[in-house]
Design a protein around this motif. Sequence first.
Motif, PDB file in Angstrom:
ATOM      1  N   UNK A   1       3.929  -0.600   5.821  1.00  0.00           N
ATOM      2  CA  UNK A   1       3.204  -0.492   4.559  1.00  0.00           C
ATOM      3  C   UNK A   1       3.549  -1.605   3.603  1.00  0.00           C
ATOM      4  N   UNK A   2       3.997  -2.752   4.141  1.00  0.00           N
ATOM      5  CA  UNK A   2       4.459  -3.857   3.296  1.00  0.00           C
ATOM      6  C   UNK A   2       3.326  -4.808   2.923  1.00  0.00           C
TER       7      UNK A   2
ATOM      8  N   UNK B   1       0.815  -1.210   0.000  1.00  0.00           N
ATOM      9  CA  UNK B   1       0.000   0.000   0.000  1.00  0.00           C
ATOM     10  C   UNK B   1       0.850   1.261   0.000  1.00  0.00           C
ATOM     11  N   UNK B   2       2.127   1.119   0.320  1.00  0.00           N
ATOM     12  CA  UNK B   2       3.002   2.284   0.295  1.00  0.00           C
ATOM     13  C   UNK B   2       3.070   3.004   1.633  1.00  0.00           C
ATOM     14  N   UNK B   3       3.958   3.991   1.715  1.00  0.00           N
ATOM     15  CA  UNK B   3       4.214   4.710   2.968  1.00  0.00           C
ATOM     16  C   UNK B   3       4.135   6.211   2.721  1.00  0.00           C
TER      17      UNK B   3
ATOM     18  N   UNK C   1       1.116   2.490   4.983  1.00  0.00           N
ATOM     19  CA  UNK C   1       2.070   2.761   6.039  1.00  0.00           C
ATOM     20  C   UNK C   1       2.203   4.250   6.324  1.00  0.00           C
ATOM     21  N   UNK C   2       2.543   4.567   7.581  1.00  0.00           N
ATOM     22  CA  UNK C   2       2.804   5.943   7.993  1.00  0.00           C
ATOM     23  C   UNK C   2       4.156   5.964   8.683  1.00  0.00           C
ATOM     24  N   UNK C   3       5.017   6.889   8.288  1.00  0.00           N
ATOM     25  CA  UNK C   3       6.321   7.057   8.936  1.00  0.00           C
ATOM     26  C   UNK C   3       6.388   8.452   9.530  1.00  0.00           C
ATOM     27  N   UNK C   4       6.744   8.529  10.817  1.00  0.00           N
ATOM     28  CA  UNK C   4       6.900   9.812  11.495  1.00  0.00           C
ATOM     29  C   UNK C   4       8.372  10.011  11.816  1.00  0.00           C
ATOM     30  N   UNK C   5       8.971  11.076  11.308  1.00  0.00           N
ATOM     31  CA  UNK C   5      10.344  11.439  11.652  1.00  0.00           C
ATOM     32  C   UNK C   5      10.258  12.484  12.764  1.00  0.00           C
TER      33      UNK C   5
ATOM     34  N   UNK D   1       7.259  -7.591   8.519  1.00  0.00           N
ATOM     35  CA  UNK D   1       6.038  -7.749   9.307  1.00  0.00           C
ATOM     36  C   UNK D   1       4.920  -7.057   8.525  1.00  0.00           C
ATOM     37  N   UNK D   2       4.221  -7.777   7.650  1.00  0.00           N
ATOM     38  CA  UNK D   2       3.210  -7.144   6.791  1.00  0.00           C
ATOM     39  C   UNK D   2       2.124  -6.402   7.566  1.00  0.00           C
ATOM     40  N   UNK D   3       1.887  -6.803   8.827  1.00  0.00           N
ATOM     41  CA  UNK D   3       0.835  -6.154   9.611  1.00  0.00           C
ATOM     42  C   UNK D   3       1.291  -4.842  10.248  1.00  0.00           C
ATOM     43  N   UNK D   4       2.596  -4.547  10.186  1.00  0.00           N
ATOM     44  CA  UNK D   4       3.105  -3.292  10.761  1.00  0.00           C
ATOM     45  C   UNK D   4       2.769  -2.134   9.829  1.00  0.00           C
TER      46      UNK D   4
END
Length: 739
Positions: A625-626, A470-472, A631-635, A598-601
């Motif tokens: 997002x695998x 689904x992407x990030x 997926x969401x990434x927070x820096x 971990x596809x569920x992460x």
Amino acid sequence: MARRQETARGSMPLKELLISKESTAMASFGVRDLDTMMRFAPRRYVVPAPLRSLHEVNRGEEVSAVVSVVSLRDRAMRSRHGFILEVAVSDGVEEIVLTFFLTKQHQLQWHRGRLPVGARIIVHGTVGFDDYRQALQITHPAYEPVEDTEEGRAWAQRPRPVYPLRQNIAQATMRSATEKGLEFAGSLSRPVPDEVIARRALPPLEEAARLVHTPLTVEDTRHGMAHLRYEEAFILQAIFAQRRGQDERTPAPVLAAEGPLQGLFDARLPFTLTDGQCAIGTRIEERIGNSHPTSVLLQGDVGSGKTVVALRAMLRAVDSGHQAALLAPTEVLAEQHHRTLLTLLGDLARAGQLDGHEAATRVRLLTGSQRTAGRRETLLDVTSGQAGIVVGTHALLTESVEFASLGLVVIDEQHRFGVDHRRRLRTKGPAGQSPHVIVMTATPIPRTAALATVGDLDVLSLRESPGLRAGVTSFVVHEKLPKWEQRMWQRAAEEITAGRQVFVVCARIDEDDAADDAPAPPELDENGNEKPPTLEPARGVTQTAQRLAERPELAGARIGILHGRLTGEEKQEVMAQMVRGEIDLLVSTTVIEVGVDVPNASTMIVLDAERFGVSQLHQLRGRVGRGEHAGIAFFDTTAEVGAEHSQHLRRIAEAVDGFALAELDLRRRGAGDLVGEEQSGLQRTLKHLDVMRDARVIEQAREDAFAVVAADPDLAAHPALAGAIADRLRDADPDVERS
């Protein structure tokens, strides 16, 4: 003979041309001969302000004016030792005073000697105000005699070169040295053939040196630097051309067999290969089917299908009677690759077993922590050739590992391996042959991006994803804005409530262990000086897990920890719990950077993100997002909003392509040593070229250099070029790998 004399004269030691302080100044930068000095370009130029009439100038303005000396007076300073020299000058309409504060008597006499009454000079400086006299003045102006002609004024208004300086070296010393060197510019070695210079409409080297060091206009500096940039690109491309020629003379196993393993594998794949995977697979087959070694960079983001493409190439090696090795940077990733290959191949990987296919091979794992019995069994299969595919870490590089016939090496995450590592694998080919090399990466290091730009590395890019990733989406969170941080943890809690999982990454293990701290990169001011630290100390896994357990947003969440101090068995158990869904939020160091699937992460939170490199951040966000969930990434950062660290993180968040990120890192860190072993560093190899800005120049130089080397591989007719290549490679390994 004449050309040899030129070369010898151009390499003349500066001690024979300059006075002591000038040659010493140049030597402080490693410049010890005429050739090098004439190519030692100024870091910038100072262009004088336009000529003005004195009655038009105002306080605070930069001014240039042609004036005559009217009078001089000096007096001792009242409050400290020294003298004040006041020189009244006039342009025929208005007068202004030039003021000098001097500490030594000889300085006073020096200025008096250069400024006799009636002298015609041009003055450059900033207009100030003398409160005592209530009049305009120019303090410590630059000045020089000028002929009151059009040519004289043009010379006086020329751009002044500004060279880098070391302690106790004056700018005037550097300028004097280069101006003296120009007298001998006709004897400089000329590595680029004259006919090439003429075809590219570049100024000859002697003229280029004059334009660089004593230009009359800004346009002159551009023309002069154009020659130096092209020359540098030409030498670099000539090195690459010779290496390509050497590759073509170096034997390599021909991996051209059509089956049976690759065909059986393709027939059993549970999905259809994308057009990109098929096209790149064909191009790889063409390269590894040659009788000389190929070096290919296979670039594609996580989930783009690089592993399947590489596995098909490895099976082709086995079908051709040779072996393939897959080199991973960590045991976690090596073990995952091993499991992945076994799963994908099924009975094709079980040679010698009852349920193995008759055409099967063996896939072996070799790591440093492997138990003695398992290691002995693996080494026996590798040496005998029973293991067609070997997966391992740096343990594969040891002398005790001997392959029966290594035909192909696949290197994953190339930024984790030094050049020497890859070269050692090159030596493990059969009977003096060099195996083919495929390097896989989602984030090329800056040096690789530069090499791809200059054209010495074959780059194959997978742009599409074969799965349902689904992407990030990435965001920068500033802790100086508390509502942002609160919303980040709320968002993580929402994902957990929805049945998904969260990673939280820290830069260190324990905050009480100072030696374990990960220092933040320094911020620099506009002058290149390091600013005082503006960031808080990095947070650790242990304390972060405790704090998160107390956050109301995460009440009830099952929290785990993972870091390098755990044993191998403990790490495997934690990750197994994560995969089984028994942990909701895992607080970890960068041990999860690669090799964790971990596809569920769905959520990645990187605390103190400014302490991580571009490649690390891209890899970390690739852990989520695998699967089917976005997926969401927070820096997360403690930097001020809009500060350099903040802006850098925002640029990373906005860039999604691996090469775009590498180019971002390239601009920030530099290209590294393009012909040596260093993978990054501020333009260590490139003195004049910018691989991004000068792409067209590099392309032209590549065309010309490859033609010259093709016609004369040993450069017998081009001794100056051969000498320039030798100089460039003097401190580098000529056999260094490309990636």
